[in-house]
Design a protein around this motif. Structure first.
Motif, short mmCIF file in Angstrom:
data_model
loop_
_atom_site.label_atom_id
_atom_site.label_comp_id
_atom_site.label_asym_id
_atom_site.label_seq_id
_atom_site.Cartn_x
_atom_site.Cartn_y
_atom_site.Cartn_z
N VAL A 1 0.83 -1.22 0.00
CA VAL A 1 0.00 0.00 0.00
C VAL A 1 0.85 1.25 0.00
O VAL A 1 0.53 2.25 -0.64
N GLN A 2 1.96 1.24 0.77
CA GLN A 2 2.83 2.41 0.92
C GLN A 2 2.05 3.66 1.30
O GLN A 2 2.03 4.65 0.55
N PRO A 3 1.38 3.64 2.46
CA PRO A 3 0.59 4.81 2.85
C PRO A 3 1.47 6.03 3.12
O PRO A 3 2.54 5.92 3.70
N ASP A 4 1.02 7.16 2.67
CA ASP A 4 1.71 8.42 2.89
C ASP A 4 1.02 9.13 4.06
O ASP A 4 -0.14 9.54 3.93
N PRO A 5 1.68 9.25 5.23
CA PRO A 5 1.03 9.87 6.39
C PRO A 5 0.46 11.25 6.11
O PRO A 5 -0.51 11.67 6.73
N SER A 6 1.04 11.95 5.15
CA SER A 6 0.56 13.30 4.85
C SER A 6 -0.62 13.29 3.89
O SER A 6 -1.25 14.31 3.67
N ASN A 7 -0.92 12.11 3.30
CA ASN A 7 -2.02 12.02 2.33
C ASN A 7 -2.61 10.61 2.36
O ASN A 7 -2.52 9.86 1.39
N LEU A 8 -3.22 10.26 3.48
CA LEU A 8 -3.77 8.92 3.66
C LEU A 8 -4.97 8.67 2.76
O LEU A 8 -5.37 7.52 2.57
N LEU A 9 -5.56 9.73 2.22
CA LEU A 9 -6.74 9.56 1.36
C LEU A 9 -6.37 9.59 -0.13
O LEU A 9 -7.24 9.78 -0.97
N ALA A 10 -5.10 9.38 -0.44
CA ALA A 10 -4.69 9.29 -1.84
C ALA A 10 -5.45 8.14 -2.50
O ALA A 10 -5.70 7.11 -1.89
N THR A 11 -5.81 8.34 -3.76
CA THR A 11 -6.66 7.38 -4.47
C THR A 11 -6.09 5.97 -4.44
O THR A 11 -6.80 5.00 -4.13
N ASP A 12 -4.80 5.82 -4.72
CA ASP A 12 -4.20 4.49 -4.78
C ASP A 12 -4.19 3.83 -3.41
O ASP A 12 -4.47 2.63 -3.28
N ALA A 13 -3.89 4.60 -2.36
CA ALA A 13 -3.85 4.04 -1.01
C ALA A 13 -5.24 3.60 -0.57
O ALA A 13 -5.41 2.53 0.04
N VAL A 14 -6.27 4.40 -0.86
CA VAL A 14 -7.64 4.03 -0.50
C VAL A 14 -8.07 2.78 -1.26
O VAL A 14 -8.70 1.88 -0.70
N ALA A 15 -7.71 2.71 -2.54
CA ALA A 15 -8.06 1.54 -3.35
C ALA A 15 -7.46 0.26 -2.76
O ALA A 15 -8.14 -0.76 -2.63
N LYS A 16 -6.19 0.32 -2.40
CA LYS A 16 -5.54 -0.86 -1.83
C LYS A 16 -6.10 -1.19 -0.45
O LYS A 16 -6.20 -2.37 -0.08
N PHE A 17 -6.47 -0.17 0.32
CA PHE A 17 -7.10 -0.44 1.61
C PHE A 17 -8.43 -1.15 1.43
O PHE A 17 -8.77 -2.06 2.21
N LEU A 18 -9.20 -0.78 0.41
CA LEU A 18 -10.47 -1.46 0.14
C LEU A 18 -10.23 -2.93 -0.23
O LEU A 18 -11.00 -3.81 0.19
#
Length: 308
Positions: A140-157
């Protein structure tokens, strides 16, 4: 000969289920996600019910426990899993989705131990679960400054899809209803499809009329419904009896290889180093969590070979 047959069928199942993630990505270019998943199980559910009526005498659930099993299967194994997966895969690669879903066996063990406190994980088992989750973080590589980035949200789903499937697997086993797996799968597919149609209606998902005559769209739907779902589950049932639950779980770790290969050939998707690293960590987590069962399988396989 039987050993080679089982190995060949195992690879066929891994190829079919691995390539299904590519079919999802291809179909999502034409269908809205939840409706796409619902249509898949409209078809697969009817096929599975026909097979259950042919293969087993007990093809209709009866009693509270059996219907409870079907409800859990419909809500978690079919509806929640596929809604999260299809919505998430709109904005991530097929390979990344396959890798995240491969966490399911690790999460299944974690949920099983959490719901049965007397059967707690050992220290090494806990480490295995944590290593698997670290693998998810690497993918996922979450970015603490942008946790709602499209790619991160998609992988979280997609991670939520794996968690829903794992929880559903544990709950259906805990209910322990005397329901043939073919019957449970058939009715869960039909119930899950109905739930997803309701979600699709609530979301007012649009669909272009041209979709129904698009070869890629219809091909993706047919492949998912008939090959990945109907044929795939029938093959899974056959191998489950021959190999057992531990060995068949390994298909989750072979399928992403086929996903990456087919995704590269058909969609031009390139698998990044972080996806490979995350997959490796998840596989290591699985080995740590299932180490005793894997050891028993190796010993049993050695005995079978020495007896031949």
């Amino acid at each position: 000969m039987s050993r080679y047959r089982n190995a060949a069928l195992f690879l066929v199942l891994a190829a079919v289920w691995g390539s299904s993630f590519v079919a999802i990505s291809a179909g999502l270019d034409h269908f809205p996600p939840v409706l796409f998943a619902a249509l898949r199980y409209d078809i697969a559910g009817v096929v599975m019910l026909a097979y259950a009526m042919y293969a087993v005498d007990h093809w209709r659930p009866v009693g509270r426990a059996e219907w409870a099993t079907v409800v859990v299967g419909a809500v978690l194994l079919i509806a929640a899993y596929h809604v999260f997966l299809f919505v998430g895969q709109q904005n991530t690669t097929a390979a990344a989705a396959a890798v995240l879903v491969s966490l399911s066996p690790v999460l299944t063990t974690g949920f099983a131990r959490a719901l049965v406190p007397s059967d707690a994980l050992s220290a090494i088992g806990v480490v295995g679960v944590l290593v698997g989750l670290l693998g998810v973080a690497v993918v996922v590589q979450p970015d603490p400054s942008n946790l709602l980035a499209t790619d991160a949200v998609a992988k979280f789903l997609v991670f939520c899809a794996a968690a829903a499937f794992a929880l559903g697997s544990v709950l259906t086993r805990r209910i322990d209803a005397p329901l043939p797996i073919e019957t449970m799968e058939a009715w869960s597919m039909l119930g899950g499809a109905l739930l997803m149609h309701l979600v699709s209606l609530a979301l007012a998902e649009p669909i272009e009329p041209a979709t129904w005559t698009d070869p890629e769209a219809i091909g993706a739907l047919a492949y998912l419904a008939l090959a990945a779902s109907a044929f795939g589950f029938l093959l899974y049932f056959d191998l489950l009896e021959r190999l057992g639950a531990v060995e068949i779980n390994m298909v989750s770790y072979v399928a992403p290889v086929f996903t990456a290969l087919v995704g590269w050939l058909y969609l031009g998707e390139v698998v990044g180093a972080t996806t490979v690293a995350g997959f490796t960590l998840i596989a290591v987590g699985f080995v740590l969590v299932k180490r005793r069962a894997l050891r028993q399988e190796v010993v049993a396989a050695g005995r079978r070979r020495s007896g031949q």
